[in-house]
Enzyme design. Structure first.
Site, PDB file in Angstrom:
ATOM      1  N   CYS A 121      90.622 -20.739 -10.856  1.00 30.03           N
ATOM      2  CA  CYS A 121      89.456 -21.461 -10.330  1.00 30.03           C
ATOM      3  C   CYS A 121      88.387 -21.738 -11.388  1.00 30.03           C
ATOM      4  O   CYS A 121      87.930 -22.876 -11.547  1.00 30.03           O
ATOM      5  CB  CYS A 121      88.865 -20.705  -9.148  1.00 30.03           C
ATOM      6  SG  CYS A 121      88.178 -19.069  -9.538  1.00 30.03           S
ATOM      7  N   HIS A 177      85.116 -16.686  -6.648  1.00 26.85           N
ATOM      8  CA  HIS A 177      85.796 -17.987  -6.548  1.00 26.85           C
ATOM      9  C   HIS A 177      84.784 -19.101  -6.748  1.00 26.85           C
ATOM     10  O   HIS A 177      83.593 -18.946  -6.448  1.00 26.85           O
ATOM     11  CB  HIS A 177      86.485 -18.137  -5.197  1.00 26.85           C
ATOM     12  CG  HIS A 177      87.379 -19.342  -5.125  1.00 26.85           C
ATOM     13  ND1 HIS A 177      88.528 -19.456  -5.876  1.00 26.85           N
ATOM     14  CD2 HIS A 177      87.268 -20.507  -4.430  1.00 26.85           C
ATOM     15  CE1 HIS A 177      89.103 -20.625  -5.613  1.00 26.85           C
ATOM     16  NE2 HIS A 177      88.362 -21.279  -4.756  1.00 26.85           N
ATOM     17  N   HIS A 214      89.277 -27.588  -6.058  1.00 28.62           N
ATOM     18  CA  HIS A 214      89.366 -26.218  -6.575  1.00 28.62           C
ATOM     19  C   HIS A 214      90.825 -25.800  -6.720  1.00 28.62           C
ATOM     20  O   HIS A 214      91.736 -26.453  -6.203  1.00 28.62           O
ATOM     21  CB  HIS A 214      88.607 -25.243  -5.674  1.00 28.62           C
ATOM     22  CG  HIS A 214      89.248 -24.983  -4.342  1.00 28.62           C
ATOM     23  ND1 HIS A 214      89.184 -23.767  -3.702  1.00 28.62           N
ATOM     24  CD2 HIS A 214      89.969 -25.787  -3.509  1.00 28.62           C
ATOM     25  CE1 HIS A 214      89.815 -23.824  -2.541  1.00 28.62           C
ATOM     26  NE2 HIS A 214      90.301 -25.039  -2.396  1.00 28.62           N
TER      27      HIS A 214
END
Length: 391
Positions: A303, A351, A363
């Site tokens: 990520c 994240h 993402h």
């Protein structure tokens, strides 16, 4: 007319056959044993499907957290290795200079040994063939003593600096070893968490996997609904701002002061929009590439690796990890999020995605998935930590 037929003994009908009352107790015992046998598998504490889903999600989150620690350790290891290489190179150069200084001192010692030279005294004068010979020898000794002093000073300096650099190199090597140990630990943690998640999923039946997929679809539908709601709110807010600006300009009669105020804010907004457009173009080009923990492209990403690479394409340098990226910009309210902003998730900031507008982001979700567009509410509204504008 009353019936004279005797009542039959109470019994139990099994498969259409009425059984004698005497057999009822036996049948009841069989039924109880059967219930106990059927209940036995449920007593093994097998988790429910919802519990499995939560456990798998938790394991993936823990893996992401460990991935950030891995990324941090890897970055530290890389920097420390470069420092160690630089120090070792410096030590080698200083050692060479120390050897040269040592050789120069050795040459003086050898010359003195060969000539038996010592500080000039009366005996030397008496042994001289002529006063001129003594005078020439004294000048030579004076010159050699001066050069020797310089050589000694240089040797002492080089020796001190070499020892200092060797100590720094030793300490850096120890730090490098610690960073490498942290790297191995983080890597092992990620692998263990992912293995645990795979193990849980492998134990699901086909029916349970189908139900799990259905639950996931419901979550995504709710996430899409929330994204559409945010998009409407942002559109209404934007419209209200434009109407307010238009009213202000009308009230001021488009005065020079008003124009100056408008001009002062426009370049910054325009500059950010230009950079964000480049970052988003890069991110969109990565859609479909696999999530791989620790990866920074070009074939795969995690990520923070994706967001770092996307903004690098726009000329903006971001740190490697999510918990460093979250501090690399200006925090803005979710309602004010603009395309290009970074959206962070969870209390431990493990994240991140890049906002594209209308409640959506690009993402790299988790292992086993691919870079994709998805609602920022993919894991619920409470999962959103903050929004940061990086440039």
């Amino acid at each position: 007319m009353a019936s004279h037929r005797k009542s039959r003994p109470a019994g139990t009908r099994v498969a259409g056959i009425r059984t004698p009352a005497l057999a009822t107790a036996a049948l009841t015992s069989v039924a109880l044993l059967s219930q106990s046998a059927n209940a036995a598998p449920e007593a093994d504490d097998k988790p429910s499907l919802e519990e499995v889903e939560k456990k798998v999600d938790d394991l993936y989150r823990q893996a992401e957290s460990a991935t950030d620690k891995y990324n941090s350790a890897k970055e530290k290891t890389t920097k420390q290795r470069k420092r160690v290489d630089t120090l070792l190179d410096d030590v080698a150069k200083r050692t060479q200079k120390l050897n040269e200084a040592r050789e120069e001192l050795g040459s003086f010692a050898a010359a003195q040994y060969r000539t038996g030279a010592s500080a000039p005294d009366t005996a030397t004068f008496l042994l001289a063939d002529t006063p001129q010979d003594y005078f020439d020898q004294t000048q030579l000794m004076d010159r050699m003593t001066g050069r020797q002093k310089v050589a000694v000073d240089d040797y002492v300096t080089q020796q001190s600096e070499t020892m200092k650099k060797r100590q720094e190199a030793t300490e850096s090597l120890e730090t490098l070893t610690e960073a490498q140990d942290d790297l191995k630990t983080a890597k092992a943690t990620v692998q263990r968490k992912l293995a645990d998640a795979r193990d849980l999923l492998s134990k699901l039946t086909a029916e349970e996997k189908a139900r799990l997929a259905a639950i996931e679809r419901e979550k995504q539908q709710e996430a899409a609904r929330k994204a559409a709601e945010l998009a409407r709110q942002q559109a209404a807010q934007q419209q209200a701002q434009e109407q307010e600006q238009a009213a202000q300009q009308q009230d001021s009669g488009s005065s020079s002061a008003g124009s100056g105020s408008s001009t002062s804010t426009a370049p910054a907004d325009s500059s950010y929009a230009t950079k964000a457009e480049k970052a988003l173009a890069f991110a969109r080009a990565q859609i479909g590439k696999p999530y791989v923990w620790g990866a920074v492209g070009p074939g795969s990403y995690d990520c923070s690796g994706l967001t770092q690479a996307a903004w690098k394409a726009a000329g903006v340098t971001l740190p490697r990890t999510t918990y460093d990226q979250v501090n690399a910009g200006t925090t803005v309210p979710l309602a004010d999020a603009q395309p290009g902003d970074l959206v962070f998730f969870y209390d431990d900031v493990t994240h991140v995605g890049i906002y594209i507008g209308n409640g959506m982001m690009i993402h790299a979700p988790k292992p086993g998935t691919y870079v994709r567009e998805e609602s920022i509410y993919y894991d619920g509204e409470s999962a959103i930590h903050s929004v940061v504008r990086p440039a």
